[in-house]
Design a protein around this motif. Structure first.
Motif, PDB file in Angstrom:
ATOM      1  N   ALA A 192      34.105  47.084 -38.572  1.00 56.36           N
ATOM      2  CA  ALA A 192      33.450  46.223 -37.587  1.00 56.36           C
ATOM      3  C   ALA A 192      32.180  45.605 -38.155  1.00 56.36           C
ATOM      4  O   ALA A 192      31.820  44.471 -37.792  1.00 56.36           O
ATOM      5  N   LEU A 193      31.468  46.301 -39.028  1.00 54.61           N
ATOM      6  CA  LEU A 193      30.333  45.688 -39.724  1.00 54.61           C
ATOM      7  C   LEU A 193      30.805  44.483 -40.544  1.00 54.61           C
ATOM      8  O   LEU A 193      30.180  43.417 -40.523  1.00 54.61           O
ATOM      9  N   ASP A 194      31.911  44.651 -41.243  1.00 54.37           N
ATOM     10  CA  ASP A 194      32.456  43.546 -42.028  1.00 54.37           C
ATOM     11  C   ASP A 194      32.843  42.379 -41.120  1.00 54.37           C
ATOM     12  O   ASP A 194      32.572  41.217 -41.428  1.00 54.37           O
ATOM     13  N   GLU A 195      33.501  42.691 -40.002  1.00 53.84           N
ATOM     14  CA  GLU A 195      33.909  41.655 -39.063  1.00 53.84           C
ATOM     15  C   GLU A 195      32.699  40.947 -38.470  1.00 53.84           C
ATOM     16  O   GLU A 195      32.683  39.720 -38.323  1.00 53.84           O
ATOM     17  N   ALA A 206      23.658  41.158 -35.465  1.00 56.60           N
ATOM     18  CA  ALA A 206      24.913  40.921 -34.754  1.00 56.60           C
ATOM     19  C   ALA A 206      26.024  41.799 -35.314  1.00 56.60           C
ATOM     20  O   ALA A 206      26.861  42.331 -34.557  1.00 56.60           O
ATOM     21  N   ALA A 207      26.078  41.972 -36.619  1.00 54.63           N
ATOM     22  CA  ALA A 207      27.096  42.830 -37.222  1.00 54.63           C
ATOM     23  C   ALA A 207      26.948  44.261 -36.729  1.00 54.63           C
ATOM     24  O   ALA A 207      27.945  44.953 -36.459  1.00 54.63           O
ATOM     25  N   ARG A 208      25.718  44.722 -36.567  1.00 52.22           N
ATOM     26  CA  ARG A 208      25.509  46.082 -36.078  1.00 52.22           C
ATOM     27  C   ARG A 208      25.917  46.205 -34.612  1.00 52.22           C
ATOM     28  O   ARG A 208      26.446  47.241 -34.189  1.00 52.22           O
ATOM     29  N   VAL A 209      25.679  45.141 -33.820  1.00 53.54           N
ATOM     30  CA  VAL A 209      26.131  45.157 -32.427  1.00 53.54           C
ATOM     31  C   VAL A 209      27.655  45.210 -32.376  1.00 53.54           C
ATOM     32  O   VAL A 209      28.237  45.967 -31.586  1.00 53.54           O
ATOM     33  N   GLN A 210      28.316  44.414 -33.202  1.00 53.70           N
ATOM     34  CA  GLN A 210      29.779  44.441 -33.255  1.00 53.70           C
ATOM     35  C   GLN A 210      30.268  45.856 -33.566  1.00 53.70           C
ATOM     36  O   GLN A 210      31.226  46.349 -32.958  1.00 53.70           O
ATOM     37  N   ALA A 211      29.600  46.510 -34.490  1.00 50.35           N
ATOM     38  CA  ALA A 211      30.019  47.848 -34.894  1.00 50.35           C
ATOM     39  C   ALA A 211      29.803  48.872 -33.786  1.00 50.35           C
ATOM     40  O   ALA A 211      30.665  49.728 -33.544  1.00 50.35           O
ATOM     41  N   ILE A 212      28.662  48.826 -33.092  1.00 48.42           N
ATOM     42  CA  ILE A 212      28.421  49.827 -32.054  1.00 48.42           C
ATOM     43  C   ILE A 212      29.410  49.655 -30.905  1.00 48.42           C
ATOM     44  O   ILE A 212      29.902  50.641 -30.335  1.00 48.42           O
TER      45      ILE A 212
END
Length: 306
Positions: A192-195, A206-212
């Motif tokens: 999810a970080l990659d996505e 934003a990448a960290r939000v996607q991951a959480i």
């Protein structure tokens, strides 16, 4: 050592041309990197129900300053566990370093449990980072192969909220996650970080939000189970999945939608603390195993948050 310097010391885990093995980070660099990952978790918002630099989420007993103080106090212990692992320490020795780290955390926070789960999971990944080699493709594989059995058979914390929730609801909990090589990190958080970086290449938060959100949607978080039971977990997973299904951080107005989910978690007093720990671990494994230029700004930001 700063987190940014830790990355510059060994930014791409270079190969040893004679052996084909990957050169390990120093224990000090590992400790700095682990602490930076904890700080980045705090410096992420919107993050449903969790403490951030914006607000205290569902917590009346902690804030961002407390979490940063806790993270800073843990840096030498993360370095110590890496050093011990590099010297061939067994699980009992690693557990002793972890217990000392927990005592330091409680002293620094006045008895508030800010990072117990991270001390355990991130600490084991620090140990694996000190032993990284070409035969074990991931840090999780190293943890599972070298210490998985000892993790399963070792003493539990029977009276912790997470342990009680894991027993009551049949969740694997932190011990199951670590013993099996951190499947939630490698199957949910890190991808999810990659996505997130693909969807919002100029916004590392934003990448960290996607991951959480991906972690909340896919993990039987024992912190949520403790506070909200099976019904609370079902609600949390459904709302996180809906956010992702609507495009996650790639959709217009994503931050406002994520903030609404955050408010809903706070209203129900739900706090996905296990997912927060897994976010820190996901950041750590990506930084060690597959660092990219886009990660540099994240760790520079974490240094500034100290």
């Amino acid at each position: 050592m700063s987190a940014a310097l830790a990355l510059r010391v060994c930014p791409r885990a270079p190969q040893n041309p004679a052996s084909g093995e990957k050169a390990a980070l120093t224990p000090e660099a590992i400790g700095a990197l682990a602490t930076a990952c904890l700080r980045l978790e705090v410096e992420t918002w919107p993050k449903p129900g969790l403490v951030s630099h914006v607000d205290n989420g569902s917590h009346a007993d902690m804030d961002a300053a407390l979490l940063h103080r806790s993270a800073g106090g843990l840096e030498p212990f993360f370095a110590a566990i890496a050093k011990a692992a590099g010297a061939g320490a067994d699980m009992d020795r690693l557990r002793g370093v972890g217990m000392a780290a927990e005592a330091e955390m409680l002293a620094a926070t006045g008895g508030v449990n800010t990072h117990r789960g991270a001390i355990f999971g991130l600490g084991l990944l620090c140990a694996a980072a000190a032993l990284r080699n070409a035969r074990e493709p991931t840090l999780g594989a190293t943890v599972s192969r070298r210490w998985g059995r000892a993790i399963h058979e070792g003493p539990a914390a029977p009276h912790s909220h997470g342990s009680r929730a894991a027993r009551r609801y049949g969740a694997s909990g932190a011990r199951g996650e670590a013993a099996t090589g951190f499947p939630s990190v490698y199957g949910l958080g890190a991808p999810a970080l990659d996505e997130g970086l693909r969807l919002a290449p100029h916004d590392p938060e934003a990448a960290r939000v996607q991951a959480i959100f991906a972690l909340i949607a896919g993990v039987a978080d024992t912190n949520i189970l403790h506070r909200g039971g099976a019904e609370g977990l079902a609600f949390a997973q459904r709302r996180a999945a809906e956010f992702l299904d609507r495009g996650g951080v790639g959709a217009p107005g994503w931050r406002e939608r994520a903030a609404r989910v955050h408010d809903e978690f706070v209203a129900r007093r739900l706090s996905p603390g296990g997912s927060a720990d897994l976010l820190s671990m996901s950041l750590f494994v990506r930084a060690v195993e597959r660092p990219a230029r886009s990660m540099r700004s994240e760790f520079d930001h974490a240094r500034g948050a100290q």
